[in-house]
Design a protein around this motif. Structure first.
Motif, PDB file in Angstrom:
ATOM      1  N   ASP A 250      12.181   9.007 -14.371  1.00  0.00           N
ATOM      2  CA  ASP A 250      11.673   8.441 -15.717  1.00  0.00           C
ATOM      3  C   ASP A 250      10.095   8.198 -15.556  1.00  0.00           C
ATOM      4  O   ASP A 250       9.562   8.460 -16.677  1.00  0.00           O
ATOM      5  CB  ASP A 250      12.232   7.124 -15.672  1.00  0.00           C
ATOM      6  N   ARG A 251       9.484   7.710 -14.465  1.00  0.00           N
ATOM      7  CA  ARG A 251       8.195   7.674 -14.285  1.00  0.00           C
ATOM      8  C   ARG A 251       7.458   8.010 -13.229  1.00  0.00           C
ATOM      9  O   ARG A 251       8.366   8.378 -12.309  1.00  0.00           O
ATOM     10  CB  ARG A 251       7.959   6.015 -14.474  1.00  0.00           C
ATOM     11  N   TYR A 252       6.439   8.230 -13.076  1.00  0.00           N
ATOM     12  CA  TYR A 252       5.606   8.513 -11.987  1.00  0.00           C
ATOM     13  C   TYR A 252       5.448   7.359 -10.765  1.00  0.00           C
ATOM     14  O   TYR A 252       4.845   6.097 -11.253  1.00  0.00           O
ATOM     15  CB  TYR A 252       4.201   9.086 -12.284  1.00  0.00           C
ATOM     16  N   THR A 253       5.516   7.458  -9.566  1.00  0.00           N
ATOM     17  CA  THR A 253       5.159   6.542  -8.420  1.00  0.00           C
ATOM     18  C   THR A 253       4.248   7.143  -7.601  1.00  0.00           C
ATOM     19  O   THR A 253       4.020   8.424  -7.600  1.00  0.00           O
ATOM     20  CB  THR A 253       6.373   6.312  -7.749  1.00  0.00           C
ATOM     21  N   ASP A 254       3.453   6.494  -7.104  1.00  0.00           N
ATOM     22  CA  ASP A 254       2.372   6.942  -5.923  1.00  0.00           C
ATOM     23  C   ASP A 254       2.885   8.028  -5.121  1.00  0.00           C
ATOM     24  O   ASP A 254       2.471   8.991  -4.647  1.00  0.00           O
ATOM     25  CB  ASP A 254       1.416   5.747  -5.513  1.00  0.00           C
ATOM     26  N   ARG A 255       4.114   7.472  -4.637  1.00  0.00           N
ATOM     27  CA  ARG A 255       4.891   8.299  -3.584  1.00  0.00           C
ATOM     28  C   ARG A 255       6.356   7.836  -3.655  1.00  0.00           C
ATOM     29  O   ARG A 255       6.529   6.912  -3.964  1.00  0.00           O
ATOM     30  CB  ARG A 255       4.361   8.074  -2.053  1.00  0.00           C
ATOM     31  N   PRO A 256       7.155   8.733  -3.030  1.00  0.00           N
ATOM     32  CA  PRO A 256       8.686   8.231  -3.059  1.00  0.00           C
ATOM     33  C   PRO A 256       9.136   6.854  -2.390  1.00  0.00           C
ATOM     34  O   PRO A 256       8.088   6.501  -1.663  1.00  0.00           O
ATOM     35  CB  PRO A 256       9.298   9.224  -2.288  1.00  0.00           C
ATOM     36  N   GLY A 531      -3.290  11.693   2.413  1.00  0.00           N
ATOM     37  CA  GLY A 531      -3.103  10.075   2.228  1.00  0.00           C
ATOM     38  C   GLY A 531      -4.108   9.459   1.695  1.00  0.00           C
ATOM     39  O   GLY A 531      -5.320  10.047   2.110  1.00  0.00           O
ATOM     40  N   PHE A 532      -4.278   8.277   1.475  1.00  0.00           N
ATOM     41  CA  PHE A 532      -5.587   7.556   1.121  1.00  0.00           C
ATOM     42  C   PHE A 532      -6.399   7.334   2.354  1.00  0.00           C
ATOM     43  O   PHE A 532      -7.758   7.688   2.209  1.00  0.00           O
ATOM     44  CB  PHE A 532      -5.349   6.194   0.363  1.00  0.00           C
ATOM     45  N   GLY A 533      -5.663   6.759   3.481  1.00  0.00           N
ATOM     46  CA  GLY A 533      -6.538   6.524   4.449  1.00  0.00           C
ATOM     47  C   GLY A 533      -5.724   5.639   5.354  1.00  0.00           C
ATOM     48  O   GLY A 533      -4.682   5.043   5.265  1.00  0.00           O
ATOM     49  N   PRO A 534      -6.409   5.301   6.566  1.00  0.00           N
ATOM     50  CA  PRO A 534      -5.760   4.766   7.586  1.00  0.00           C
ATOM     51  C   PRO A 534      -5.533   3.124   7.123  1.00  0.00           C
ATOM     52  O   PRO A 534      -6.546   2.708   6.459  1.00  0.00           O
ATOM     53  CB  PRO A 534      -6.515   4.911   9.084  1.00  0.00           C
ATOM     54  N   GLY A 535      -5.014   2.195   8.109  1.00  0.00           N
ATOM     55  CA  GLY A 535      -4.937   0.801   7.770  1.00  0.00           C
ATOM     56  C   GLY A 535      -4.195   0.326   6.470  1.00  0.00           C
ATOM     57  O   GLY A 535      -3.347   1.116   5.905  1.00  0.00           O
ATOM     58  N   ALA A 537      -5.616  -0.902   3.817  1.00  0.00           N
ATOM     59  CA  ALA A 537      -6.410  -0.597   2.506  1.00  0.00           C
ATOM     60  C   ALA A 537      -6.050   0.226   1.464  1.00  0.00           C
ATOM     61  O   ALA A 537      -5.379   1.393   1.879  1.00  0.00           O
ATOM     62  CB  ALA A 537      -8.035  -0.162   2.783  1.00  0.00           C
ATOM     63  N   GLY A 538      -5.924  -0.098   0.133  1.00  0.00           N
ATOM     64  CA  GLY A 538      -5.463   0.886  -0.693  1.00  0.00           C
ATOM     65  C   GLY A 538      -4.044   1.350  -0.565  1.00  0.00           C
ATOM     66  O   GLY A 538      -3.321   0.426   0.181  1.00  0.00           O
ATOM     67  N   PRO A 539      -3.501   2.623  -1.015  1.00  0.00           N
ATOM     68  CA  PRO A 539      -2.188   2.681  -0.668  1.00  0.00           C
ATOM     69  C   PRO A 539      -1.705   3.011   0.715  1.00  0.00           C
ATOM     70  O   PRO A 539      -0.498   3.355   0.971  1.00  0.00           O
ATOM     71  CB  PRO A 539      -1.858   3.997  -1.388  1.00  0.00           C
ATOM     72  N   GLY A 540      -2.764   3.196   1.722  1.00  0.00           N
ATOM     73  CA  GLY A 540      -2.340   3.406   3.273  1.00  0.00           C
ATOM     74  C   GLY A 540      -2.457   4.919   3.439  1.00  0.00           C
ATOM     75  O   GLY A 540      -2.727   5.893   2.868  1.00  0.00           O
ATOM     76  N   LEU A 545      -0.260  10.293  -4.838  1.00  0.00           N
ATOM     77  CA  LEU A 545      -1.041  10.906  -5.896  1.00  0.00           C
ATOM     78  C   LEU A 545      -2.285  10.277  -5.750  1.00  0.00           C
ATOM     79  O   LEU A 545      -3.402  10.908  -5.974  1.00  0.00           O
ATOM     80  CB  LEU A 545      -0.232  10.400  -6.959  1.00  0.00           C
ATOM     81  N   GLN A 546      -2.660   8.851  -5.649  1.00  0.00           N
ATOM     82  CA  GLN A 546      -3.974   8.613  -5.532  1.00  0.00           C
ATOM     83  C   GLN A 546      -4.688   9.073  -4.511  1.00  0.00           C
ATOM     84  O   GLN A 546      -6.011   9.411  -4.605  1.00  0.00           O
ATOM     85  CB  GLN A 546      -3.825   6.814  -5.430  1.00  0.00           C
ATOM     86  N   GLY A 547      -4.419   9.237  -3.295  1.00  0.00           N
ATOM     87  CA  GLY A 547      -4.888   9.661  -2.243  1.00  0.00           C
ATOM     88  C   GLY A 547      -5.316  11.307  -2.419  1.00  0.00           C
ATOM     89  O   GLY A 547      -6.382  11.718  -2.159  1.00  0.00           O
ATOM     90  N   THR A 548      -4.479  11.853  -2.995  1.00  0.00           N
ATOM     91  CA  THR A 548      -4.651  13.414  -3.436  1.00  0.00           C
ATOM     92  C   THR A 548      -5.572  13.437  -4.361  1.00  0.00           C
ATOM     93  O   THR A 548      -6.441  14.430  -4.226  1.00  0.00           O
ATOM     94  CB  THR A 548      -2.967  13.899  -3.853  1.00  0.00           C
ATOM     95  N   GLU A 549      -5.688  12.799  -5.744  1.00  0.00           N
ATOM     96  CA  GLU A 549      -6.428  12.700  -6.490  1.00  0.00           C
ATOM     97  C   GLU A 549      -7.999  12.684  -6.047  1.00  0.00           C
ATOM     98  O   GLU A 549      -8.984  13.268  -6.480  1.00  0.00           O
ATOM     99  CB  GLU A 549      -6.124  12.079  -7.823  1.00  0.00           C
ATOM    100  N   MET A 550      -8.123  11.427  -5.330  1.00  0.00           N
ATOM    101  CA  MET A 550      -9.395  11.062  -4.865  1.00  0.00           C
ATOM    102  C   MET A 550      -9.971  12.336  -3.816  1.00  0.00           C
ATOM    103  O   MET A 550     -11.049  12.796  -4.096  1.00  0.00           O
ATOM    104  CB  MET A 550      -9.307   9.650  -4.228  1.00  0.00           C
ATOM    105  N   TRP A 551      -9.182  12.607  -2.890  1.00  0.00           N
ATOM    106  CA  TRP A 551      -9.716  13.462  -1.876  1.00  0.00           C
ATOM    107  C   TRP A 551     -10.042  14.892  -2.504  1.00  0.00           C
ATOM    108  O   TRP A 551     -11.001  15.688  -2.154  1.00  0.00           O
ATOM    109  CB  TRP A 551      -8.767  13.681  -0.844  1.00  0.00           C
TER     110      TRP A 551
END
Length: 584
Positions: A250-256, A531-535, A537-540, A545-551
């Motif tokens: 139905d909608r988009y999620t950052d990850r499953p 992935g967004f990054g370790p730790g 911060a952010g989605p982890g 989608l966020q990590g992929t779009e930014m990188w």
């Protein structure tokens, strides 16, 4: 050296060659051959070693299975020694040293200043990592000169041979080998085998020794055009599956497995436009537009998070916090990529007067939250951009945009070109990250030259050596983007000559970009993206989608700093577009 020197010390010094026992006493033998301690030490010797570790100076933490030689002068301000690491005989350690696991400082090594070692680093005997320097102004003797320190960063799986000197400000990438006697004065890209004074690249470690490629220099790089084209082809081939993975029906999620968000839908649109030149296949273009435009609140013109009420407005008519601020960017640009726009202007920005804007700018938390201040300006200026393009013609109150740029130009620190103040606890993180957000929405988006570009490059490169954020395994998308974009922006302003040869600090910019790009490309996970990054911060670290779009945008910026972005076959057009926005 006597007959106990490991035979592999020429031309490279072996870091943990089995020692010769001879007739040495146990403490001398363990100090010089600490790899023997775990197998041979008595309980009494182990107790003495635990006491030795407890008695270390400064803020010291030593991991499991470590050894610190009794004869080593370990006098740190801060020490973090990872598991199964050792500091051998007569080493001299001061300042701040952090290591990953399985790191070795062999006899007579010197480590001073702020030094960060990754995992599996071998430092040969008599090697010096000198992360500080003296000024050399002619107005006073050298011994009265102030000291400076930018730090030294060494990545994972690195072998530094005997009698090497690494000077302040150097980053050695993952998987490097530094030959005995080298003097390392510049950054060393990942996988490099280097030697000499000054140290120079001999070959890529992944190439068979003794064989050199016959192609040009750029083709020999781990981030050459062929590598970049191959990466982009892989990303394009997997883009559809990557987007489908984050669609819950139905909608988009950052990850499953996580809740749907407004940003996830916008990130899906950005990725599809970048890699596939189309809208995401889960909806047709008209349905994407209808979904996104329906999210705009009719009263405020802002977009709240799914299922939430619009944010409260402040006295001047615009909000000061919350996801709605970023949605001005993400939803606005997603609609722009789809060939549409916000149906209504952002009311608080449309109605705000120039005096109200200046009063708000003065109240922003510049002293200790420069990122928050920069993010607010990014949102306000982007809303101004959308309002000016709105067909109703009532975009802004007279003089507000001029007031914004006038205030920013007269408040920029001439020593750094930035706004806000660094802190003892976070260094320049807030200032540099705030600079990216601020200039993205204002100077970059409207095509206005940013002030003091050379000073910005100085400040950003200094921040890029902060091992708390750019040490091995510590980088996230925000922190890398917030260095890459300012370097890209300022390197292209008049008089700097870009990131190519001959530009202001171009060799350092290119070296940093090469290292980051090598690391980023290795992080792509097939079918899942970045992935967004370790730790925390952010989605982890989980790919989404966020990590992929930014990188993907970061890869373009880094490649463009190196003059290789055309090999990717894509160019960001949304939030992370490199040129001014159309109509700005």
């Amino acid at each position: 050296m006597d007959h106990r020197q490991p035979p592999s010390a020429q031309p490279f010094d072996a870091a943990d060659h089995p020692g010769h026992r001879g007739g040495l006493g146990p403490s001398v033998r363990f100090d010089h051959c600490p790899w023997l301690f775990e197998k041979e030490a008595t309980e009494e010797q182990r107790a003495a070693q635990r006491e030795r570790q407890r008695s270390l100076d400064g803020d010291s933490e030593v991991g499991e299975g470590c050894y610190v030689a009794e004869s080593a002068a370990v006098l740190p301000d801060l020490l973090r020694l990872g598991d199964d690491s050792y500091i051998a005989a007569h080493a001299y350690v001061t300042g701040t040293l952090t290591t990953g696991t399985d790191c070795t400082l062999n006899p007579f090594t010197v480590v001073r200043g702020t030094v960060s070692l990754g995992t599996g680093v071998r430092v040969g005997a008599h090697t010096s990592l000198l992360a500080f320097n003296h000024s050399t102004a002619p107005d006073r003797p050298i011994h009265r000169q102030p000291q400076t320190s930018r730090g030294i960063t060494v990545g994972d799986d690195v072998w530094i041979g005997s009698h090497v000197v690494v000077v302040d400000g150097v980053t050695i990438g993952d998987h490097c080998v530094i030959g005995a006697g080298a003097v390392v004065t510049k950054d060393v890209p990942a996988w490099t085998v280097a030697a000499g004074n000054p140290a120079r690249r001999i070959r890529d470690r992944r190439e068979p020794a003794g064989r050199r490629r016959e192609t040009g220099g750029a083709d020999r790089e781990a981030t050459g055009p062929d590598v970049l084209a191959g990466f982009a082809d892989t990303a394009r081939a997997q883009a559809a599956d990557l987007l489908a993975r984050s669609w819950n029906g139905d909608r988009y999620t950052d990850r499953p497995g996580v809740a749907p968000t407004v940003r996830a839908h916008c990130d899906a649109v950005e990725i599809a436009d970048l890699l596939l030149s189309s809208a995401p296949a889960q909806l047709d273009r008209a349905e994407h537009i209808e979904r996104l435009t329906s999210l705009q609140d009719p009263e405020t013109g802002l977009v709240p998070e799914l299922g939430e009420r619009p944010p409260p407005m402040d006295a001047d008519g615009f909000t000061g916090e919350g996801p709605a601020l970023y949605h001005v960017l993400s939803v606005g640009y997603a609609l722009d990529l789809l060939g549409a726009a916000f149906p209504r202007p952002v009311r608080g920005v449309r109605d705000m007067t120039a005096p109200q804007l200046v009063a708000r700018l003065e109240r922003l938390p510049w002293r200790d939250q420069a990122w928050t201040a920069g993010a607010w300006i990014d949102s306000w200026a982007t809303a101004a951009h959308w309002n000016l393009r709105h067909p109703d013609g009532a975009g802004l109150a007279p003089g507000t945009l001029e007031a914004l740029f006038g205030w920013l130009l007269t408040r920029a620190d001439p020593w750094t070109g930035m706004w806000g103040s660094p802190s003892g606890s976070a260094g320049r993180l807030q200032v540099v990250n705030g600079y990216y957000r601020l200039t993205r929405g204002s100077f970059a988006q409207f095509g206005v030259p940013a002030p003091h570009p050379e000073r910005v490059v100085d400040a950003v490169l200094d921040h890029a050596r902060d091992t708390r954020y750019f040490g091995a395994g510590r980088e996230n998308a925000c922190n890398v983007l917030d260095v890459a974009h300012p370097l890209w922006l300022c390197a292209r302003q008049s008089g700097l000559g870009g990131g190519g040869e001959g530009g202001y600090r171009s060799a350092e910019i290119r070296g940093w970009a090469e290292q980051r790009l090598t690391a980023v490309l290795a992080r792509w996970q097939d079918g899942r993206g970045f992935g967004f990054g370790p730790g925390t911060a952010g989605p982890g670290p989980e790919p989404g989608l966020q990590g992929t779009e930014m990188w993907l945008a970061i890869v373009w910026l880094l490649a463009d700093l190196l003059g290789r972005s055309e090999a990717l076959g894509y160019r960001p057009r949304g939030v992370h577009r490199p040129e001014p926005a159309a109509g700005a």
